[in-house]
Design a protein around this motif. Structure first.
Motif, PDB file in Angstrom:
ATOM      1  N   VAL A 253     -11.855  -7.002   4.863  1.00  0.00           N
ATOM      2  CA  VAL A 253     -12.453  -6.349   6.124  1.00  0.00           C
ATOM      3  C   VAL A 253     -12.234  -5.012   5.991  1.00  0.00           C
ATOM      4  O   VAL A 253     -11.134  -4.417   5.862  1.00  0.00           O
ATOM      5  N   ALA A 254     -13.301  -4.237   6.412  1.00  0.00           N
ATOM      6  CA  ALA A 254     -13.372  -2.679   6.527  1.00  0.00           C
ATOM      7  C   ALA A 254     -13.637  -2.303   7.987  1.00  0.00           C
ATOM      8  O   ALA A 254     -14.698  -2.770   8.500  1.00  0.00           O
ATOM      9  N   CYS A 255     -12.632  -1.877   8.676  1.00  0.00           N
ATOM     10  CA  CYS A 255     -12.749  -1.325  10.073  1.00  0.00           C
ATOM     11  C   CYS A 255     -13.086   0.268  10.133  1.00  0.00           C
ATOM     12  O   CYS A 255     -12.662   1.032   9.190  1.00  0.00           O
ATOM     13  N   GLY A 256     -14.117   0.651  10.957  1.00  0.00           N
ATOM     14  CA  GLY A 256     -14.604   1.981  10.891  1.00  0.00           C
ATOM     15  C   GLY A 256     -15.540   2.334  11.830  1.00  0.00           C
ATOM     16  O   GLY A 256     -16.071   1.556  12.743  1.00  0.00           O
ATOM     17  N   SER A 257     -15.916   3.609  11.783  1.00  0.00           N
ATOM     18  CA  SER A 257     -16.954   3.998  12.757  1.00  0.00           C
ATOM     19  C   SER A 257     -18.343   3.659  12.159  1.00  0.00           C
ATOM     20  O   SER A 257     -19.020   3.258  12.883  1.00  0.00           O
ATOM     21  N   PHE A 258     -18.518   4.025  10.818  1.00  0.00           N
ATOM     22  CA  PHE A 258     -19.808   3.709  10.156  1.00  0.00           C
ATOM     23  C   PHE A 258     -20.845   4.574  10.980  1.00  0.00           C
ATOM     24  O   PHE A 258     -21.772   3.948  11.115  1.00  0.00           O
ATOM     25  N   SER A 259     -20.873   5.877  11.063  1.00  0.00           N
ATOM     26  CA  SER A 259     -21.810   6.516  11.797  1.00  0.00           C
ATOM     27  C   SER A 259     -22.330   7.618  11.159  1.00  0.00           C
ATOM     28  O   SER A 259     -21.844   8.985  11.520  1.00  0.00           O
ATOM     29  N   PRO A 260     -23.264   7.477  10.125  1.00  0.00           N
ATOM     30  CA  PRO A 260     -23.734   6.361   9.720  1.00  0.00           C
ATOM     31  C   PRO A 260     -22.877   5.688   8.567  1.00  0.00           C
ATOM     32  O   PRO A 260     -22.013   6.436   7.892  1.00  0.00           O
ATOM     33  N   ILE A 261     -23.116   4.267   7.884  1.00  0.00           N
ATOM     34  CA  ILE A 261     -22.519   3.976   6.903  1.00  0.00           C
ATOM     35  C   ILE A 261     -23.205   4.697   5.568  1.00  0.00           C
ATOM     36  O   ILE A 261     -24.431   5.226   5.657  1.00  0.00           O
ATOM     37  N   THR A 262     -22.328   5.049   4.538  1.00  0.00           N
ATOM     38  CA  THR A 262     -22.893   5.515   3.491  1.00  0.00           C
ATOM     39  C   THR A 262     -22.539   4.829   2.066  1.00  0.00           C
ATOM     40  O   THR A 262     -21.898   3.761   2.204  1.00  0.00           O
ATOM     41  N   TYR A 263     -22.771   5.381   1.106  1.00  0.00           N
ATOM     42  CA  TYR A 263     -22.733   4.730  -0.250  1.00  0.00           C
ATOM     43  C   TYR A 263     -21.310   4.627  -0.351  1.00  0.00           C
ATOM     44  O   TYR A 263     -20.924   3.633  -1.377  1.00  0.00           O
ATOM     45  N   LEU A 264     -20.362   5.624  -0.076  1.00  0.00           N
ATOM     46  CA  LEU A 264     -18.999   5.634  -0.363  1.00  0.00           C
ATOM     47  C   LEU A 264     -18.486   4.179   0.366  1.00  0.00           C
ATOM     48  O   LEU A 264     -17.614   3.536  -0.010  1.00  0.00           O
ATOM     49  N   HIS A 265     -18.925   3.859   1.739  1.00  0.00           N
ATOM     50  CA  HIS A 265     -18.408   2.587   2.337  1.00  0.00           C
ATOM     51  C   HIS A 265     -18.873   1.433   1.509  1.00  0.00           C
ATOM     52  O   HIS A 265     -18.245   0.517   1.640  1.00  0.00           O
TER      53      HIS A 265
ATOM     54  N   ARG B 116     -28.631  17.233  11.077  1.00  0.00           N
ATOM     55  CA  ARG B 116     -28.612  18.247  12.601  1.00  0.00           C
ATOM     56  C   ARG B 116     -29.477  19.496  11.762  1.00  0.00           C
ATOM     57  O   ARG B 116     -29.906  20.463  12.253  1.00  0.00           O
ATOM     58  N   ARG B 117     -28.923  19.735  10.383  1.00  0.00           N
ATOM     59  CA  ARG B 117     -29.572  21.066   9.849  1.00  0.00           C
ATOM     60  C   ARG B 117     -30.918  20.771   9.174  1.00  0.00           C
ATOM     61  O   ARG B 117     -31.615  21.567   8.463  1.00  0.00           O
ATOM     62  N   GLY B 118     -31.256  19.528   9.238  1.00  0.00           N
ATOM     63  CA  GLY B 118     -32.846  19.333   8.767  1.00  0.00           C
ATOM     64  C   GLY B 118     -32.692  19.141   7.337  1.00  0.00           C
ATOM     65  O   GLY B 118     -33.692  19.507   6.361  1.00  0.00           O
ATOM     66  N   MET B 119     -31.560  18.792   6.582  1.00  0.00           N
ATOM     67  CA  MET B 119     -31.426  18.876   4.947  1.00  0.00           C
ATOM     68  C   MET B 119     -31.554  17.446   4.592  1.00  0.00           C
ATOM     69  O   MET B 119     -31.257  16.456   5.492  1.00  0.00           O
ATOM     70  N   SER B 120     -31.818  17.107   3.444  1.00  0.00           N
ATOM     71  CA  SER B 120     -32.123  16.162   2.785  1.00  0.00           C
ATOM     72  C   SER B 120     -30.529  15.287   2.626  1.00  0.00           C
ATOM     73  O   SER B 120     -29.644  15.915   2.502  1.00  0.00           O
ATOM     74  N   VAL B 121     -30.746  13.879   2.986  1.00  0.00           N
ATOM     75  CA  VAL B 121     -29.617  12.996   2.811  1.00  0.00           C
ATOM     76  C   VAL B 121     -29.938  11.880   1.806  1.00  0.00           C
ATOM     77  O   VAL B 121     -29.144  10.912   1.971  1.00  0.00           O
ATOM     78  N   GLN B 122     -30.894  12.219   1.199  1.00  0.00           N
ATOM     79  CA  GLN B 122     -31.591  10.905   0.299  1.00  0.00           C
ATOM     80  C   GLN B 122     -30.221  11.061  -0.824  1.00  0.00           C
ATOM     81  O   GLN B 122     -29.588  11.966  -1.151  1.00  0.00           O
ATOM     82  N   TYR B 123     -29.961   9.678  -1.234  1.00  0.00           N
ATOM     83  CA  TYR B 123     -28.952   9.510  -2.452  1.00  0.00           C
ATOM     84  C   TYR B 123     -27.543   9.458  -1.764  1.00  0.00           C
ATOM     85  O   TYR B 123     -26.614   9.334  -2.427  1.00  0.00           O
ATOM     86  N   LEU B 124     -27.549   9.766  -0.449  1.00  0.00           N
ATOM     87  CA  LEU B 124     -25.993   9.628   0.079  1.00  0.00           C
ATOM     88  C   LEU B 124     -25.893   8.633   0.859  1.00  0.00           C
ATOM     89  O   LEU B 124     -24.734   7.965   1.193  1.00  0.00           O
ATOM     90  N   LEU B 125     -27.025   7.864   1.412  1.00  0.00           N
ATOM     91  CA  LEU B 125     -26.974   6.519   1.933  1.00  0.00           C
ATOM     92  C   LEU B 125     -28.132   5.909   1.530  1.00  0.00           C
ATOM     93  O   LEU B 125     -29.296   6.578   1.204  1.00  0.00           O
TER      94      LEU B 125
END
Length: 411
Positions: free
Chosen positions: A179-191, A373-382
């Protein structure tokens, strides 16, 4: 989760009775420590730990096949879930590229592979931001076959067990749920990766077999900057599990609670659902065995357990002693030295498994929110499905966070 972020947090006292009370130990299975004892712990010799690769079974071709590594998780392509209730395979049903999939339709249907090619040609120039194209992602409302979505009210809540293993596959091992408890805001590939690292460590170093894994997003009462509404965080976790995993699930119970819920009580909830209500898991003999519940956490959560006046001693004894903890080390942290210096953690050290990152990953939800928020790419991070969900609901774009939260974050 950090108790100091509870709205009604007050430093715990030594003789304070937990409120609400913790589950009685009689309801928690006694499966022994996660780490096998070594000879130094005894005055007499004991049996050596079972090597996980010693257990083999015969395949239908007469060869011996090891089932130790990822033994409880379907990894072959033909063992994975079909895509959806409507489309179970390419051979069973063709899909109309225009979405008209009625049984009585007279319109000729296009084969599945041609449909995907047509989508690529038609929408090649269309994208939804962050360089994610629509044809790259399945419909967010298409639920893969056998997947159960979580309710948005406590009255409609049902515990998710659609991917919980019904029977122990290896008779020489003991059942374990992570079981993993957390915020997950947002969930990422590390999670997501944390569960796979835990799976490897458990398979190689312990006597346990993983029969299920759960994300438990915290409720909206958790006071933390950058926290999206709980129903969004639950849905993003569901999308990540639906699209990338064959064994992970999301439980919304904690997120639906009207008040902040202590981690010890969250683990009690899983124990109640799996061991009390369902009686555990079937073994090879047909009898039922209790399932060990363990908390999966990062090194920063464990460090917070050592801070004075944060965690109640009764909760720490309950979490570490009755359940156990899987700790993923972060870059530059020394969890083992910390365990040695902390009295309660050292007392329960046999119920704690430290997982070393062989490939370091420092993706954090805080950094992802900053990039958005900065308008940057988040592809491959989640996962792409999570990126698309964030974009369609406009999450994190207009939020602000304290600089200290962004720069000093260990999430």
């Amino acid at each position: 989760m950090d108790p100091t972020r509870a709205p009604d947090f007050k430093p715990p006292s030594c003789n304070e009775t937990p409120d609400p009370p913790l589950a009685p130990q009689s309801t928690i299975p006694k499966s022994g420590p996660i780490m096998p004892y070594v000879l130094a712990d005894y005055n007499a010799s004991i049996d050596a730990p079972i090597h996980p690769r010693d257990y083999k079974k015969h395949s239908k071709f007469g060869r011996q096949v090891s089932t130790a590594h990822h033994g409880s998780i379907p990894m072959k392509q033909d063992e994975l879930q079909p895509l959806s209730n409507e489309t179970s395979s390419e051979d069973e049903q063709d899909v109309d590229v225009n979405g008209d999939n009625d049984i009585g339709s007279s319109r000729p249907r296009m084969p599945f592979n041609r449909q995907m090619s047509a989508l690529f040609d038609e929408e090649e120039s269309q994208h939804i931001g962050s360089r994610i194209h629509k044809y790259q992602i399945a419909d967010l409302e298409e639920v893969p076959h056998g997947v159960v979505r979580q309710a948005r009210t406590l009255e409609d809540y049902e515990f998710p067990a659609h991917r919980l293993q019904k029977k122990l596959r290896n008779p020489n091992k003991l059942p374990l749920v992570i079981v993993a408890c957390g915020s997950f805001s947002p969930i990422t590939y590390l999670h997501l990766r944390m569960f796979e690292m835990a799976l490897d460590a458990i398979s190689e170093q312990t006597r346990f077999e993983v029969v299920g894994g759960y994300y438990s997003p915290v409720s909206d009462n958790y006071q933390k900057p950058g926290l999206a509404p709980s129903h969004h965080r639950v849905r993003m976790c569901e999308l990540a599990c639906e699209r990338t995993s064959s064994w992970l699930m999301v439980d919304a119970w904690e997120s639906l609670q009207p008040a902040y819920t202590r981690t010890a009580k969250v683990l009690d909830h899983f124990n109640d659902e799996i061991n009390v209500k369902r009686g555990g898991i079937l073994t090879a003999t047909g009898a039922k065995a209790g399932v060990k519940i363990m908390l999966l956490a990062g090194g920063d959560l464990i460090e917070s357990m050592g801070e004075p006046n944060v965690w109640a001693d009764s909760d720490l004894h309950h979490i570490l002693g009755n359940y156990g903890c899987l700790i993923v080390e972060r870059t530059g942290s020394d969890v083992r030295s910390f365990l040695l210096s902390h009295d309660i953690m050292y007392e329960h050290r046999r119920n704690v498994l430290v997982i070393k990152q062989l490939i370091y990953n420092d993706i954090s939800s805080t950094k992802v929110r900053l990039f958005i928020r900065r308008g940057m790419s988040v592809q491959y991070l989640l996962p792409n499905s999570v990126i698309r969900y964030i974009q369609e609901h406009g999450l994190y774009v207009n939020q602000t966070e304290p600089v200290k939260q962004v720069m000093g974050n260990k999430e």
